[in-house]
Design an enzyme around this catalytic site. Sequence first.
Site, PDB file in Angstrom:
ATOM      1  N   ASP A 127       0.822  -1.140   0.081  1.00  0.00           N
ATOM      2  CA  ASP A 127       0.038   0.148   0.118  1.00  0.00           C
ATOM      3  C   ASP A 127       0.891   1.265  -0.095  1.00  0.00           C
ATOM      4  OD1 ASP A 127      -2.235  -1.624   0.008  1.00  0.00           O
ATOM      5  OD2 ASP A 127      -2.252  -1.745   2.380  1.00  0.00           O
TER       6      ASP A 127
ATOM      7  N   LYS B 238       1.744   2.111  -5.231  1.00  0.00           N
ATOM      8  CA  LYS B 238       2.169   1.592  -6.175  1.00  0.00           C
ATOM      9  C   LYS B 238       1.494   1.943  -7.367  1.00  0.00           C
ATOM     10  CE  LYS B 238       2.415  -2.398  -4.294  1.00  0.00           C
ATOM     11  NZ  LYS B 238       2.313  -2.198  -3.103  1.00  0.00           N
TER      12      LYS B 238
ATOM     13  N   GLY C 241      -4.376  -4.470  -3.656  1.00  0.00           N
ATOM     14  CA  GLY C 241      -5.549  -3.280  -4.011  1.00  0.00           C
ATOM     15  C   GLY C 241      -4.484  -2.261  -4.522  1.00  0.00           C
ATOM     16  N   HIS C 242      -4.813  -1.938  -5.752  1.00  0.00           N
ATOM     17  CA  HIS C 242      -3.798  -0.568  -6.304  1.00  0.00           C
ATOM     18  C   HIS C 242      -4.876   0.745  -6.737  1.00  0.00           C
ATOM     19  CE1 HIS C 242      -0.340  -3.546  -7.192  1.00  0.00           C
ATOM     20  NE2 HIS C 242      -0.841  -3.300  -6.104  1.00  0.00           N
TER      21      HIS C 242
ATOM     22  N   GLN D  18       2.092  -6.324  -3.252  1.00  0.00           N
ATOM     23  CA  GLN D  18       2.385  -6.205  -1.937  1.00  0.00           C
ATOM     24  C   GLN D  18       3.697  -5.477  -1.636  1.00  0.00           C
ATOM     25  OE1 GLN D  18       1.540  -9.692  -3.418  1.00  0.00           O
ATOM     26  NE2 GLN D  18      -0.414  -8.902  -2.843  1.00  0.00           N
TER      27      GLN D  18
HETATM   28  P1  GDP Z   1      -0.786   0.203  -3.585  1.00  0.00           P
HETATM   29  O1  GDP Z   1      -1.283  -1.103  -3.059  1.00  0.00           O
HETATM   30  O2  GDP Z   1       0.528   0.465  -3.174  1.00  0.00           O
HETATM   31  O3  GDP Z   1      -0.972   0.642  -4.888  1.00  0.00           O
HETATM   32  O4  GDP Z   1      -1.463   1.499  -2.737  1.00  0.00           O
HETATM   33  P2  GDP Z   1      -2.975   1.648  -2.141  1.00  0.00           P
HETATM   34  O5  GDP Z   1      -3.711   2.044  -3.561  1.00  0.00           O
HETATM   35  O6  GDP Z   1      -3.518   0.315  -1.527  1.00  0.00           O
HETATM   36  O7  GDP Z   1      -2.719   2.774  -1.284  1.00  0.00           O
HETATM   37  C1  GDP Z   1      -2.434   3.790  -1.314  1.00  0.00           C
HETATM   38  C2  GDP Z   1      -3.342   4.822  -0.779  1.00  0.00           C
HETATM   39  O8  GDP Z   1      -2.912   6.374  -0.665  1.00  0.00           O
HETATM   40  C3  GDP Z   1      -4.581   5.088  -1.935  1.00  0.00           C
HETATM   41  O9  GDP Z   1      -5.789   5.541  -1.257  1.00  0.00           O
HETATM   42  C4  GDP Z   1      -3.951   6.329  -3.076  1.00  0.00           C
HETATM   43  O10 GDP Z   1      -5.065   6.949  -3.406  1.00  0.00           O
HETATM   44  C5  GDP Z   1      -3.473   7.116  -1.636  1.00  0.00           C
HETATM   45  N1  GDP Z   1      -2.312   7.950  -2.226  1.00  0.00           N
HETATM   46  C6  GDP Z   1      -1.249   7.636  -2.982  1.00  0.00           C
HETATM   47  N2  GDP Z   1      -0.613   8.552  -2.856  1.00  0.00           N
HETATM   48  C7  GDP Z   1      -0.740   9.790  -2.283  1.00  0.00           C
HETATM   49  C8  GDP Z   1      -0.130  10.870  -1.691  1.00  0.00           C
HETATM   50  O11 GDP Z   1       0.923  11.235  -2.247  1.00  0.00           O
HETATM   51  N3  GDP Z   1      -0.845  11.388  -0.898  1.00  0.00           N
HETATM   52  C9  GDP Z   1      -2.109  11.050  -0.217  1.00  0.00           C
HETATM   53  N4  GDP Z   1      -2.875  11.632   0.525  1.00  0.00           N
HETATM   54  N5  GDP Z   1      -2.566   9.831  -0.662  1.00  0.00           N
HETATM   55  C10 GDP Z   1      -1.922   9.127  -1.518  1.00  0.00           C
HETATM   56  P1  IMO Z   2      -0.766  -4.221  -2.329  1.00  0.00           P
HETATM   57  O1  IMO Z   2      -0.499  -4.603  -3.458  1.00  0.00           O
HETATM   58  C1  IMO Z   2      -0.769  -4.614   2.040  1.00  0.00           C
HETATM   59  C2  IMO Z   2      -0.788  -8.679   3.766  1.00  0.00           C
HETATM   60  C3  IMO Z   2      -2.020  -9.227   4.390  1.00  0.00           C
HETATM   61  C4  IMO Z   2      -1.406 -10.198   5.548  1.00  0.00           C
HETATM   62  C5  IMO Z   2      -0.325 -10.970   4.715  1.00  0.00           C
HETATM   63  C6  IMO Z   2      -0.649 -12.104   4.321  1.00  0.00           C
HETATM   64  O2  IMO Z   2      -2.134  -3.559  -2.226  1.00  0.00           O
HETATM   65  O3  IMO Z   2       0.143  -3.586  -1.641  1.00  0.00           O
HETATM   66  P2  IMO Z   2      -2.482 -12.730   2.052  1.00  0.00           P
HETATM   67  O4  IMO Z   2      -3.834 -12.482   1.922  1.00  0.00           O
HETATM   68  O5  IMO Z   2      -1.439 -12.272   1.003  1.00  0.00           O
HETATM   69  O6  IMO Z   2      -2.184 -14.058   2.329  1.00  0.00           O
HETATM   70  O7  IMO Z   2      -2.040 -12.196   3.516  1.00  0.00           O
HETATM   71  O8  IMO Z   2      -0.062  -9.891   3.442  1.00  0.00           O
HETATM   72  N1  IMO Z   2      -1.113  -8.186   2.296  1.00  0.00           N
HETATM   73  C7  IMO Z   2      -1.119  -7.037   2.095  1.00  0.00           C
HETATM   74  N2  IMO Z   2      -1.005  -5.968   2.786  1.00  0.00           N
HETATM   75  N3  IMO Z   2      -1.093  -4.520   0.806  1.00  0.00           N
HETATM   76  C8  IMO Z   2      -1.078  -5.613   0.073  1.00  0.00           C
HETATM   77  O9  IMO Z   2      -1.222  -5.529  -1.412  1.00  0.00           O
HETATM   78  C9  IMO Z   2      -1.179  -6.962   0.540  1.00  0.00           C
HETATM   79  N4  IMO Z   2      -1.316  -8.330  -0.023  1.00  0.00           N
HETATM   80  C10 IMO Z   2      -1.104  -9.003   1.343  1.00  0.00           C
HETATM   81  O10 IMO Z   2      -2.707  -7.969   5.157  1.00  0.00           O
HETATM   82  O11 IMO Z   2      -0.770  -9.241   6.338  1.00  0.00           O
HETATM   83 MG    MG Z   3      -2.804  -1.636  -1.789  1.00  0.00          MG
END
Ligand code: GDP
Ligand code: IMO
Ligand code: MG
Length: 435
Positions: A13, A16, A40-41, A223
């Site tokens: 998270d 990416k 979840g991206h 991840q």
């Molecule tokens: P990923 O799994 O690495 O793609 O990240 P996620 O999408 O799960 O989580 C990142 C969260 O932070 C999302 O809700 C994005 O919309 C938000 N986000 C990304 N970059 C920024 C930033 O620079 N500032 C803020 N406030 N939110 C951001």
């Molecule tokens: P993105 O790509 C954050 C974490 C789960 C748990 C561990 C094992 O959005 O960054 P699993 O379901 O993979 O067997 O769970 O890994 N986990 C993540 N945490 N972002 C993710 O993906 C994750 N994918 C798995 O919360 O701790």
């Molecule tokens: Mg994510």
Amino acid sequence: MPNVVVVGGQWGDEGKGKVVDLLCPAFDHVVRFNGGNNAGHTVRFADRHFALHLIPSGILQPNCRCLIGPGVVIDPIALLDEVRLIEEQAVSVRPRLLVSARAHIVLPGHRALDQARESSRGAGKLGTTGRGIGPAYEARAKRTGIRLGLARNPRRLREAVAAASGELADALARYPDAIVPTTDEIDRAVEAVLALAPLLGGVSQALAQASEKGESILFEGAQGTLLDLDHGTYPYVTSSGCLAGFAAPACGLPARAIDGVLGVFKAYATRVGSGPFPTELTDNIGEHLRRRGNEFGTTTGRPRRTGWFDAVAARAAVRWSGIEAIALTKLDVLDEVSEIRIATAYTDGGQTIEQLPDDAEDLANATPVYELMPGWQTNSSAVTAFRKLPVLAHRYVARLEELLGVPVVMISTGPRREETIVRHIKPFTTWAVRI
Ligand code: GDP
Ligand code: IMO
Ligand code: MG
């Protein structure tokens, strides 16, 4: 044209999705190489908002071809739903998406087993996403898994799914609270696999041909490095490889196919699920970061744990993934914090520790040694030029660069595509990435 891997440097998270979406116009292809719909991206631009789980974040840039590699585990119902959902938002998906016929299927029984095990673990749960990722990768390693390519032979597919589902039902019988999938649910999964058949093909071949033509590839990691099965905080990890070095072989390409590695780090740290997190904040500041940063899981909606930037863990991630440049995200979330901390080492029983311990329990027992920096307490939201950031934010970025020995080439100051600072620093520019 160069091929670049984008990986998360922390516990997932990191942002990416946003970074991959931004970089995609400079690449011809973007490929997911690990994990499943545990990912979840998020991608936001203008007033649009997408949460991608299996489809590469490149799908939102019109000229990018998207691929899902053989190392990804695929819940066929989830993938079909995702395709439909994005197409409903007027984005073309099917003509631009190729899914590896070698990718393994996540069956309803895998999901049920993941959830049953977690609830039986009680307080000792791993905190998985409950998407069946672990059991699906186990089946692959046990060589009882089923690959999407079987869609080409519906009779064999039905037999294999029935046999695997029977075995999974036996495994589920050990858990009194388990919800065993119904025949209907299993049939729906089979139908979904059959519906995916037109999207299936050879990802390795497609990427090799693209490379021969001089086309470029962006590898989208899921991840984060600290969730890597081998190098992460085992057993509080996911079930696949998350390091950049994993990208090429997972897609059936040679290691030399990779020209550069970009690591995405948040300006602080979060973790969702269980496991050691030495810099975790359980106080008001932690709550502030969670609310200000909207730190709730993209996949499960769970509140994310929040904490200070951990340079010990980040240095390990840099080494394991060979990160040469950093995209630093969510700098704006620190705007109101009066004093910012960075963990530069740990102590345990009076001993100073500079390397990330191998054992999760040792990491849980480690106390961070903090360096304190004054916060800028000025608005940095949506700033798009480095010189317009507060001086104290410059200092924070410079200190992270120093501690990690890697340049910060991109700074994100908000969730939207346009809320980004790009700095032209070598070696990033030598990858010839045009944004
Ligand atoms: P990923 O799994 O690495 O793609 O990240 P996620 O999408 O799960 O989580 C990142 C969260 O932070 C999302 O809700 C994005 O919309 C938000 N986000 C990304 N970059 C920024 C930033 O620079 N500032 C803020 N406030 N939110 C951001
Ligand atoms: P993105 O790509 C954050 C974490 C789960 C748990 C561990 C094992 O959005 O960054 P699993 O379901 O993979 O067997 O769970 O890994 N986990 C993540 N945490 N972002 C993710 O993906 C994750 N994918 C798995 O919360 O701790
Ligand atoms: Mg994510």
